[in-house]
Scaffold this motif. Structure first.
Motif, PDB file in Angstrom:
ATOM      1  N   GLU A 138      86.456  43.929 -20.012  1.00 38.43           N
ATOM      2  CA  GLU A 138      85.756  45.013 -19.326  1.00 38.43           C
ATOM      3  C   GLU A 138      84.783  44.489 -18.282  1.00 38.43           C
ATOM      4  N   GLY A 139      84.697  43.154 -18.169  1.00 33.92           N
ATOM      5  CA  GLY A 139      83.851  42.559 -17.141  1.00 33.92           C
ATOM      6  C   GLY A 139      82.413  42.317 -17.545  1.00 33.92           C
ATOM      7  N   VAL A 140      82.124  42.343 -18.853  1.00 39.37           N
ATOM      8  CA  VAL A 140      80.762  42.117 -19.340  1.00 39.37           C
ATOM      9  C   VAL A 140      80.638  40.676 -19.835  1.00 39.37           C
ATOM     10  N   ASN A 141      79.608  39.985 -19.368  1.00 32.63           N
ATOM     11  CA  ASN A 141      79.397  38.581 -19.732  1.00 32.63           C
ATOM     12  C   ASN A 141      78.303  38.478 -20.794  1.00 32.63           C
ATOM     13  N   TYR A 142      78.542  37.629 -21.806  1.00 32.46           N
ATOM     14  CA  TYR A 142      77.579  37.420 -22.880  1.00 32.46           C
ATOM     15  C   TYR A 142      77.308  35.937 -23.068  1.00 32.46           C
ATOM     16  N   ILE A 143      76.049  35.600 -23.282  1.00 34.77           N
ATOM     17  CA  ILE A 143      75.665  34.279 -23.753  1.00 34.77           C
ATOM     18  C   ILE A 143      75.704  34.313 -25.276  1.00 34.77           C
ATOM     19  N   ILE A 144      76.293  33.291 -25.895  1.00 32.16           N
ATOM     20  CA  ILE A 144      76.443  33.248 -27.349  1.00 32.16           C
ATOM     21  C   ILE A 144      75.241  32.540 -27.974  1.00 32.16           C
ATOM     22  N   GLU A 145      74.558  33.228 -28.883  1.00 34.99           N
ATOM     23  CA  GLU A 145      73.409  32.636 -29.555  1.00 34.99           C
ATOM     24  C   GLU A 145      73.818  31.577 -30.568  1.00 34.99           C
ATOM     25  N   ASN A 146      74.939  31.813 -31.245  1.00 34.64           N
ATOM     26  CA  ASN A 146      75.437  30.847 -32.225  1.00 34.64           C
ATOM     27  C   ASN A 146      76.715  30.219 -31.676  1.00 34.64           C
ATOM     28  N   ALA A 147      76.614  28.996 -31.193  1.00 34.22           N
ATOM     29  CA  ALA A 147      77.746  28.356 -30.515  1.00 34.22           C
ATOM     30  C   ALA A 147      78.996  28.379 -31.384  1.00 34.22           C
ATOM     31  N   VAL A 148      80.140  28.692 -30.754  1.00 32.48           N
ATOM     32  CA  VAL A 148      81.414  28.802 -31.458  1.00 32.48           C
ATOM     33  C   VAL A 148      82.040  27.417 -31.627  1.00 32.48           C
ATOM     34  N   LYS A 149      82.414  27.097 -32.861  1.00 27.90           N
ATOM     35  CA  LYS A 149      83.134  25.861 -33.142  1.00 27.90           C
ATOM     36  C   LYS A 149      84.481  26.236 -33.745  1.00 27.90           C
ATOM     37  N   ALA A 150      85.557  25.751 -33.160  1.00 22.33           N
ATOM     38  CA  ALA A 150      86.898  26.068 -33.654  1.00 22.33           C
ATOM     39  C   ALA A 150      87.830  24.903 -33.347  1.00 22.33           C
ATOM     40  N   SER A 151      88.841  24.723 -34.196  1.00 19.23           N
ATOM     41  CA  SER A 151      89.759  23.586 -34.047  1.00 19.23           C
ATOM     42  C   SER A 151      90.553  23.661 -32.748  1.00 19.23           C
ATOM     43  N   TRP A 152      90.759  24.877 -32.214  1.00 19.49           N
ATOM     44  CA  TRP A 152      91.558  25.028 -31.002  1.00 19.49           C
ATOM     45  C   TRP A 152      90.763  24.813 -29.726  1.00 19.49           C
ATOM     46  N   ILE A 153      89.443  24.635 -29.817  1.00 20.95           N
ATOM     47  CA  ILE A 153      88.654  24.281 -28.636  1.00 20.95           C
ATOM     48  C   ILE A 153      88.714  22.767 -28.497  1.00 20.95           C
ATOM     49  N   ARG A 197      84.091  30.421 -22.748  1.00 23.76           N
ATOM     50  CA  ARG A 197      83.793  29.190 -21.998  1.00 23.76           C
ATOM     51  C   ARG A 197      83.175  28.159 -22.936  1.00 23.76           C
ATOM     52  N   SER A 198      83.723  26.930 -22.881  1.00 27.19           N
ATOM     53  CA  SER A 198      83.206  25.849 -23.722  1.00 27.19           C
ATOM     54  C   SER A 198      82.261  24.948 -22.925  1.00 27.19           C
ATOM     55  N   ASN A 199      81.370  24.263 -23.654  1.00 30.39           N
ATOM     56  CA  ASN A 199      80.443  23.328 -23.018  1.00 30.39           C
ATOM     57  C   ASN A 199      80.933  21.893 -23.185  1.00 30.39           C
ATOM     58  N   GLY A 200      80.075  20.945 -22.872  1.00 25.55           N
ATOM     59  CA  GLY A 200      80.459  19.536 -22.964  1.00 25.55           C
ATOM     60  C   GLY A 200      80.700  19.053 -24.367  1.00 25.55           C
ATOM     61  N   GLN A 201      80.205  19.792 -25.367  1.00 30.58           N
ATOM     62  CA  GLN A 201      80.406  19.420 -26.767  1.00 30.58           C
ATOM     63  C   GLN A 201      81.576  20.179 -27.402  1.00 30.58           C
ATOM     64  N   LYS A 202      82.399  20.821 -26.576  1.00 28.24           N
ATOM     65  CA  LYS A 202      83.567  21.584 -27.029  1.00 28.24           C
ATOM     66  C   LYS A 202      83.161  22.731 -27.958  1.00 28.24           C
ATOM     67  N   GLN A 203      82.110  23.412 -27.555  1.00 30.60           N
ATOM     68  CA  GLN A 203      81.637  24.583 -28.275  1.00 30.60           C
ATOM     69  C   GLN A 203      81.649  25.790 -27.330  1.00 30.60           C
ATOM     70  N   GLY A 204      82.042  26.943 -27.850  1.00 30.92           N
ATOM     71  CA  GLY A 204      82.006  28.142 -27.040  1.00 30.92           C
ATOM     72  C   GLY A 204      80.581  28.622 -26.859  1.00 30.92           C
ATOM     73  N   ILE A 205      80.151  28.772 -25.617  1.00 32.81           N
ATOM     74  CA  ILE A 205      78.745  29.116 -25.357  1.00 32.81           C
ATOM     75  C   ILE A 205      78.583  30.456 -24.644  1.00 32.81           C
ATOM     76  N   SER A 206      79.663  31.005 -24.083  1.00 34.02           N
ATOM     77  CA  SER A 206      79.586  32.307 -23.433  1.00 34.02           C
ATOM     78  C   SER A 206      80.988  32.886 -23.349  1.00 34.02           C
ATOM     79  N   PHE A 207      81.058  34.208 -23.123  1.00 35.42           N
ATOM     80  CA  PHE A 207      82.368  34.831 -22.960  1.00 35.42           C
ATOM     81  C   PHE A 207      82.267  36.021 -22.016  1.00 35.42           C
ATOM     82  N   LEU A 208      83.368  36.268 -21.330  1.00 37.45           N
ATOM     83  CA  LEU A 208      83.494  37.382 -20.397  1.00 37.45           C
ATOM     84  C   LEU A 208      84.573  38.307 -20.928  1.00 37.45           C
ATOM     85  N   THR A 209      84.211  39.554 -21.251  1.00 34.39           N
ATOM     86  CA  THR A 209      85.178  40.487 -21.822  1.00 34.39           C
ATOM     87  C   THR A 209      86.108  41.030 -20.750  1.00 34.39           C
TER      88      THR A 209
END
Length: 220
Positions: free
Chosen positions: A53-68, A39-51
């Protein structure tokens, strides 16, 4: 090609810009790999993900990628991460996974079925996605660039079975394009299964170098 999803077979792992991979015995040495929804935020950074297996994680280091490219959106990804605590993780790297949606076959002006090999096919725990591990032939041109392939998913029919269940007949479309066939690359793709008017099962056919691959799975 209309309605086809263009995807590169050059499977470069997109490293996050915050941290590099740690190979030592430190805090983040236990790396886990999962398919997930990022899941991306308003700044187009990945801030959390749901695997898957159904486990949700908050990302400590926001993901930056050209495809977001879109804010406040969900992206299908293969993600490598280190668990920090319950519900918290630091991402090492992540790859965007092409997501196919079934379209009525009549919507495709062309329906190429160039062969691929199928390495794996499985339904996610939630039943939301059907994951594919494909092996595609590729090669580099005189300028050193790899070719690109096009993928699509045709819905041929919804079949009414004798037991009053319904089976959706899916057919993978694949255009080899101008890509040479010198070596094999692995490409993962996910099929987003319908949530409304959902069939009881799907029957997927894929043309391979060894013949037609057929896989039927119950999704209810």
């Amino acid at each position: 090609m209309k309605q086809l999803l263009i995807c590169s077979c050059l499977l470069l792992v997109i490293a996050c810009t915050t941290d590099s991979y740690e190979t030592g015995e430190g805090r983040y040495s236990q790396t886990t790999a999962d398919f997930a929804e990022l899941r991306s935020n308003g700044q187009k950074q990945g801030i959390s993900f749901l695997t898957d297996e159904g486990v949700n994680y908050i990302i400590e280091n926001a993901v930056k990628a050209s495809w977001i490219k879109t804010a406040d959106s969900i992206y299908r990804t293969s993600i490598y991460y280190n668990k920090v605590s319950t519900g918290s993780a630091r991402v090492v790297s992540c790859v965007n996974i092409p997501t196919l949606r079934p379209k009525d076959a009549a919507m495709y002006k062309q329906q190429p079925q160039d062969p691929v090999e199928v390495e794996s096919c499985w339904l996610t725990k939630s039943g939301k996605y059907l994951n594919l591990g494909l092996l595609m032939k590729n090669g580099r041109n005189s300028e050193g660039h790899e070719g690109t392939h096009a993928l699509g998913l045709a819905l041929d029919e919804i079949h009414q079975n004798a037991d009053n269940t319904q089976t959706a007949y899916y057919r993978l479309l694949h255009d080899q394009g101008t890509a040479p066939e010198y070596y094999t690359n692995r490409q993962y793709a996910s099929i987003l299964l319908p949530t409304t008017n959902r069939p009881d099962s799907v029957r997927l056919t894929i043309k391979t170098y060894k013949g037609t691959y057929v896989k039927t799975l119950k999704i209810k």
